[in-house]
Design a protein around this motif. Sequence first.
Motif, PDB file in Angstrom:
ATOM      1  N   ARG A  29      13.644  -2.860  12.867  1.00 44.56           N
ATOM      2  CA  ARG A  29      13.633  -3.841  11.772  1.00 44.56           C
ATOM      3  C   ARG A  29      12.423  -3.635  10.864  1.00 44.56           C
ATOM      4  O   ARG A  29      12.526  -3.778   9.652  1.00 44.56           O
ATOM      5  CB  ARG A  29      13.624  -5.261  12.326  1.00 44.56           C
ATOM      6  N   ALA A  30      11.278  -3.321  11.447  1.00 43.05           N
ATOM      7  CA  ALA A  30      10.080  -3.087  10.638  1.00 43.05           C
ATOM      8  C   ALA A  30      10.286  -1.889   9.714  1.00 43.05           C
ATOM      9  O   ALA A  30       9.898  -1.922   8.544  1.00 43.05           O
ATOM     10  CB  ALA A  30       8.865  -2.875  11.532  1.00 43.05           C
ATOM     11  N   LEU A  31      10.907  -0.821  10.221  1.00 45.07           N
ATOM     12  CA  LEU A  31      11.186   0.350   9.382  1.00 45.07           C
ATOM     13  C   LEU A  31      12.161   0.004   8.264  1.00 45.07           C
ATOM     14  O   LEU A  31      11.979   0.411   7.122  1.00 45.07           O
ATOM     15  CB  LEU A  31      11.746   1.490  10.236  1.00 45.07           C
ATOM     16  N   ARG A  32      13.204  -0.755   8.591  1.00 44.56           N
ATOM     17  CA  ARG A  32      14.179  -1.145   7.560  1.00 44.56           C
ATOM     18  C   ARG A  32      13.541  -2.045   6.509  1.00 44.56           C
ATOM     19  O   ARG A  32      13.793  -1.899   5.321  1.00 44.56           O
ATOM     20  CB  ARG A  32      15.375  -1.848   8.188  1.00 44.56           C
ATOM     21  N   ASP A  33      12.705  -2.998   6.953  1.00 48.00           N
ATOM     22  CA  ASP A  33      12.027  -3.887   6.010  1.00 48.00           C
ATOM     23  C   ASP A  33      11.093  -3.109   5.093  1.00 48.00           C
ATOM     24  O   ASP A  33      11.041  -3.349   3.887  1.00 48.00           O
ATOM     25  CB  ASP A  33      11.238  -4.975   6.745  1.00 48.00           C
ATOM     26  N   ALA A  34      10.348  -2.154   5.651  1.00 44.93           N
ATOM     27  CA  ALA A  34       9.430  -1.338   4.839  1.00 44.93           C
ATOM     28  C   ALA A  34      10.202  -0.522   3.812  1.00 44.93           C
ATOM     29  O   ALA A  34       9.732  -0.318   2.692  1.00 44.93           O
ATOM     30  CB  ALA A  34       8.601  -0.421   5.734  1.00 44.93           C
ATOM     31  N   ALA A  35      11.404  -0.076   4.161  1.00 45.63           N
ATOM     32  CA  ALA A  35      12.211   0.717   3.236  1.00 45.63           C
ATOM     33  C   ALA A  35      12.716  -0.105   2.055  1.00 45.63           C
ATOM     34  O   ALA A  35      13.087   0.448   1.024  1.00 45.63           O
ATOM     35  CB  ALA A  35      13.394   1.340   3.976  1.00 45.63           C
ATOM     36  N   GLU A  36      12.711  -1.426   2.174  1.00 46.27           N
ATOM     37  CA  GLU A  36      13.164  -2.306   1.105  1.00 46.27           C
ATOM     38  C   GLU A  36      12.052  -2.698   0.141  1.00 46.27           C
ATOM     39  O   GLU A  36      12.307  -3.319  -0.880  1.00 46.27           O
ATOM     40  CB  GLU A  36      13.776  -3.579   1.705  1.00 46.27           C
ATOM     41  N   ALA A  45       0.621  -7.826  -4.126  1.00 47.69           N
ATOM     42  CA  ALA A  45      -0.003  -8.452  -2.953  1.00 47.69           C
ATOM     43  C   ALA A  45      -1.462  -8.067  -2.786  1.00 47.69           C
ATOM     44  O   ALA A  45      -2.182  -8.693  -2.009  1.00 47.69           O
ATOM     45  CB  ALA A  45       0.768  -8.069  -1.690  1.00 47.69           C
ATOM     46  N   THR A  46      -1.932  -7.069  -3.514  1.00 47.20           N
ATOM     47  CA  THR A  46      -3.299  -6.587  -3.365  1.00 47.20           C
ATOM     48  C   THR A  46      -4.276  -7.580  -3.984  1.00 47.20           C
ATOM     49  O   THR A  46      -4.172  -7.920  -5.155  1.00 47.20           O
ATOM     50  CB  THR A  46      -3.459  -5.199  -4.018  1.00 47.20           C
ATOM     51  N   ARG A  47      -5.238  -8.027  -3.196  1.00 47.41           N
ATOM     52  CA  ARG A  47      -6.206  -9.022  -3.670  1.00 47.41           C
ATOM     53  C   ARG A  47      -7.351  -8.383  -4.451  1.00 47.41           C
ATOM     54  O   ARG A  47      -7.907  -8.989  -5.330  1.00 47.41           O
ATOM     55  CB  ARG A  47      -6.751  -9.813  -2.497  1.00 47.41           C
ATOM     56  N   GLY A  48      -7.709  -7.183  -4.118  1.00 45.37           N
ATOM     57  CA  GLY A  48      -8.807  -6.511  -4.805  1.00 45.37           C
ATOM     58  C   GLY A  48      -8.287  -5.666  -5.949  1.00 45.37           C
ATOM     59  O   GLY A  48      -7.163  -5.826  -6.421  1.00 45.37           O
ATOM     60  N   ALA A  98      -1.117   5.627  -7.051  1.00 43.25           N
ATOM     61  CA  ALA A  98      -1.883   4.383  -6.976  1.00 43.25           C
ATOM     62  C   ALA A  98      -2.809   4.440  -5.771  1.00 43.25           C
ATOM     63  O   ALA A  98      -2.437   4.963  -4.725  1.00 43.25           O
ATOM     64  CB  ALA A  98      -0.941   3.186  -6.865  1.00 43.25           C
ATOM     65  N   ARG A  99      -4.012   3.887  -5.933  1.00 41.82           N
ATOM     66  CA  ARG A  99      -4.980   3.815  -4.839  1.00 41.82           C
ATOM     67  C   ARG A  99      -5.413   2.369  -4.645  1.00 41.82           C
ATOM     68  O   ARG A  99      -5.499   1.610  -5.596  1.00 41.82           O
ATOM     69  CB  ARG A  99      -6.210   4.670  -5.148  1.00 41.82           C
ATOM     70  N   GLY A 100      -5.712   2.021  -3.385  1.00 42.14           N
ATOM     71  CA  GLY A 100      -6.194   0.685  -3.073  1.00 42.14           C
ATOM     72  C   GLY A 100      -5.094  -0.342  -2.936  1.00 42.14           C
ATOM     73  O   GLY A 100      -5.352  -1.543  -2.979  1.00 42.14           O
ATOM     74  N   VAL A 101      -3.848   0.108  -2.757  1.00 38.71           N
ATOM     75  CA  VAL A 101      -2.699  -0.794  -2.698  1.00 38.71           C
ATOM     76  C   VAL A 101      -2.567  -1.374  -1.290  1.00 38.71           C
ATOM     77  O   VAL A 101      -2.702  -0.672  -0.295  1.00 38.71           O
ATOM     78  CB  VAL A 101      -1.409  -0.045  -3.099  1.00 38.71           C
ATOM     79  N   GLU A 102      -2.303  -2.668  -1.228  1.00 36.65           N
ATOM     80  CA  GLU A 102      -2.150  -3.393   0.030  1.00 36.65           C
ATOM     81  C   GLU A 102      -0.961  -2.860   0.824  1.00 36.65           C
ATOM     82  O   GLU A 102       0.017  -2.391   0.256  1.00 36.65           O
ATOM     83  CB  GLU A 102      -1.966  -4.890  -0.287  1.00 36.65           C
ATOM     84  N   ARG A 103      -1.053  -2.947   2.132  1.00 35.88           N
ATOM     85  CA  ARG A 103       0.046  -2.555   3.021  1.00 35.88           C
ATOM     86  C   ARG A 103       1.200  -3.532   2.946  1.00 35.88           C
ATOM     87  O   ARG A 103       2.350  -3.175   3.155  1.00 35.88           O
ATOM     88  CB  ARG A 103      -0.430  -2.581   4.473  1.00 35.88           C
TER      89      ARG A 103
END
Length: 189
Positions: A29-36, A45-48, A98-103
């Motif tokens: 499920r985590a892999l499928r969610d990441a693919a979406e 979502a990146t705060r910085g 892109a660099r510094g992008v949130e996970r």
Amino acid sequence: MRWDELFADLSGRAAQAEREDLEAEVADRALRDAAEVGWTQRVLATRGEVALQLLDGGWLVGRCLDAGDDWVLLRAATPGAGAPPRQVLVPAAAVALARGVERFSLPTAGAGGRPRPLLLAVRALLGPEPVLVRTRAQDVRGCIARVGRDHLDVSGGPPAAAGASPGGARGAVTTVPFGALLSVEELPG
């Protein structure tokens, strides 16, 4: 006693198999969610600060203010001491990396869960406020006078690079297809 040990062993094996199945399902499920997840959702979502390299090799560094599936809006620092930050609209297709992008990610859909395409983001800039429109070929200063399905019209000024193109007289309208667009930057009034 042997029967108790046998049943305890079987029960332990069943519990272990159940745990392994659950872990495999969670991983799947985590892999499928990441693919979406789109990268603009991660930028949102990146705060910085994030750093975006555009297709022309230039870099934009700033905080994400908003994003759609095919664009991001940054509050970018202006080079020079004391210069105020500026807002820069960047089409996703104009970004090389892109660099510094949130996970993690946030949804980029607007009210009602409907997507907000680049067309609507550019349309929000329509009006008399001056902008710098960066394209793969050259920069154009002026005001966004019209936004079509796949392009925008900039009026009120010549191309930013003087003498860079024919028809660059003041008041001329320059049409920029979205495919050539690198960014749209607000300019001080």
